[in-house]
Design an enzyme around this catalytic site. Structure first.
Site, PDB file in Angstrom:
ATOM      1  N   THR A   1      86.943  29.379 -24.581  1.00 14.97           N
ATOM      2  CA  THR A   1      87.886  30.133 -25.409  1.00 14.97           C
ATOM      3  C   THR A   1      89.253  29.453 -25.334  1.00 14.97           C
ATOM      4  O   THR A   1      89.481  28.566 -24.508  1.00 14.97           O
ATOM      5  CB  THR A   1      88.029  31.589 -24.930  1.00 14.97           C
ATOM      6  OG1 THR A   1      88.555  31.595 -23.590  1.00 14.97           O
ATOM      7  CG2 THR A   1      86.695  32.316 -24.947  1.00 14.97           C
TER       8      THR A   1
ATOM      9  N   ILE B   1      88.633  29.621 -19.788  1.00 14.08           N
ATOM     10  CA  ILE B   1      89.723  30.439 -20.331  1.00 14.08           C
ATOM     11  C   ILE B   1      91.020  29.645 -20.225  1.00 14.08           C
ATOM     12  O   ILE B   1      91.358  29.133 -19.148  1.00 14.08           O
ATOM     13  CB  ILE B   1      89.877  31.770 -19.577  1.00 14.08           C
ATOM     14  CG1 ILE B   1      88.571  32.576 -19.604  1.00 14.08           C
ATOM     15  CG2 ILE B   1      91.014  32.593 -20.181  1.00 14.08           C
ATOM     16  CD1 ILE B   1      88.640  33.871 -18.821  1.00 14.08           C
TER      17      ILE B   1
ATOM     18  N   ILE C   1      89.623  26.926 -15.635  1.00 13.38           N
ATOM     19  CA  ILE C   1      90.953  27.122 -16.193  1.00 13.38           C
ATOM     20  C   ILE C   1      91.251  25.989 -17.172  1.00 13.38           C
ATOM     21  O   ILE C   1      91.256  24.815 -16.805  1.00 13.38           O
ATOM     22  CB  ILE C   1      92.023  27.156 -15.084  1.00 13.38           C
ATOM     23  CG1 ILE C   1      91.798  28.333 -14.147  1.00 13.38           C
ATOM     24  CG2 ILE C   1      93.425  27.220 -15.703  1.00 13.38           C
ATOM     25  CD1 ILE C   1      91.933  29.685 -14.803  1.00 13.38           C
ATOM     26  N   LYS C   2      91.489  26.346 -18.430  1.00 17.16           N
ATOM     27  CA  LYS C   2      91.839  25.352 -19.436  1.00 17.16           C
ATOM     28  C   LYS C   2      93.355  25.182 -19.466  1.00 17.16           C
ATOM     29  O   LYS C   2      94.106  26.147 -19.558  1.00 17.16           O
ATOM     30  CB  LYS C   2      91.338  25.783 -20.819  1.00 17.16           C
ATOM     31  CG  LYS C   2      89.839  25.708 -20.979  1.00 17.16           C
ATOM     32  CD  LYS C   2      89.400  26.143 -22.369  1.00 17.16           C
ATOM     33  CE  LYS C   2      89.823  25.167 -23.429  1.00 17.16           C
ATOM     34  NZ  LYS C   2      89.311  25.553 -24.776  1.00 17.16           N
ATOM     35  N   VAL C   3      93.767  23.920 -19.396  1.00 14.97           N
ATOM     36  CA  VAL C   3      95.191  23.593 -19.377  1.00 14.97           C
ATOM     37  C   VAL C   3      95.462  22.496 -20.410  1.00 14.97           C
ATOM     38  O   VAL C   3      94.858  21.423 -20.329  1.00 14.97           O
ATOM     39  CB  VAL C   3      95.629  23.094 -17.980  1.00 14.97           C
ATOM     40  CG1 VAL C   3      97.121  22.822 -17.963  1.00 14.97           C
ATOM     41  CG2 VAL C   3      95.255  24.092 -16.897  1.00 14.97           C
TER      42      VAL C   3
END
Length: 227
Positions: free
Chosen positions: A27, A58, A85-87
């Site tokens: 997402t 996310i 964790i998307k960064v």
């Protein structure tokens, strides 16, 4: 190849994880906002569907590294160990990446458009880097070539980071990505449907059914065995 579903639509997540060999869900703020639902109940519902065996990516909304860490900690309390964790790639994003890895988080560096962005993200410790294939094509670049060079660059430098290609509009793009050795793709439900569809396949299925019925009528194999 890992196939990851790119949506926050819980009904579609239920359907596609039921039928397809889906490795997880990705997402981002845009995808989440399209659902027009309260954030916390939504991600809890998605987590309930994907369970503990699939990944859940996310993206944080903060752009400051320290705030990204705080968001990541709060999310992990809800999602658990399969959280990624998307960064987005940036100076703060790179700093957040190695800080997250020091704290035991899984990290996906996203919004990748160049090979060196991917290399920096991998060097910072990202588990996945996500180059945008169709968006590269739309700016008269070659998304498949960029992904191919990232894959080869990681191999040459013995880097374990996986390439998670994103932003697809066609089956051909996904196919070409697979042919250059990309380890994973994240695709929306429409593209996933196209990956499995072919009119000749449907014709073959119809032929099988018609030929069977000429001899056995409407009886199934189980019906015949149990007679």
């Amino acid at each position: 190849m890992l196939y990851i579903l790119d949506t926050a639509d819980t009904e579609k997540i239920r359907r596609y994880t039921y039928y397809f060999p889906i490795a997880g869900v990705t997402t981002n703020p845009t995808i989440i906002s399209k659902e027009k639902r309260d954030f916390l109940p939504l991600i809890k519902e998605i987590k309930g569907i994907v369970g503990d065996s699939r990944m859940f990516h996310i993206q944080t909304t903060s752009q400051d590294a320290d705030k990204i860490i705080e968001e990541a900690k709060a999310l992990r309390e809800i999602i658990g160990e399969k959280l990624y964790i998307k960064v987005p790639i940036s100076q703060e994003g790179l700093r957040a990446t190695w800080m997250l890895k020091e704290r035991g988080f899984n990290v996906t560096e996203t919004a990748i458009f160049t090979q060196q962005q991917a290399m920096l993200a991998a060097t910072a410790g990202a588990d996945f880097v996500a180059p945008y294939v169709n968006r590269l094509d739309n700016i008269v670049s070659d998304g498949v070539n960029v992904v191919s060079e990232i894959v080869q660059m990681f191999k040459l430098n013995d880097i374990k980071t996986k390439v998670l290609a994103a932003s697809f509009k066609t089956v051909e793009q996904v196919h070409k990505i697979a042919m250059v050795g990309c380890q994973s793709v994240t695709v929306n439900p429409d593209v996933l449907d196209q990956l499995i569809y072919h009119p000749m396949t449907m014709l073959a299925i119809d032929d099988f059914e018609a030929d069977w019925k000429t001899v056995y009528g409407n009886k199934s194999i189980l019906d015949l065995i149990k007679e």
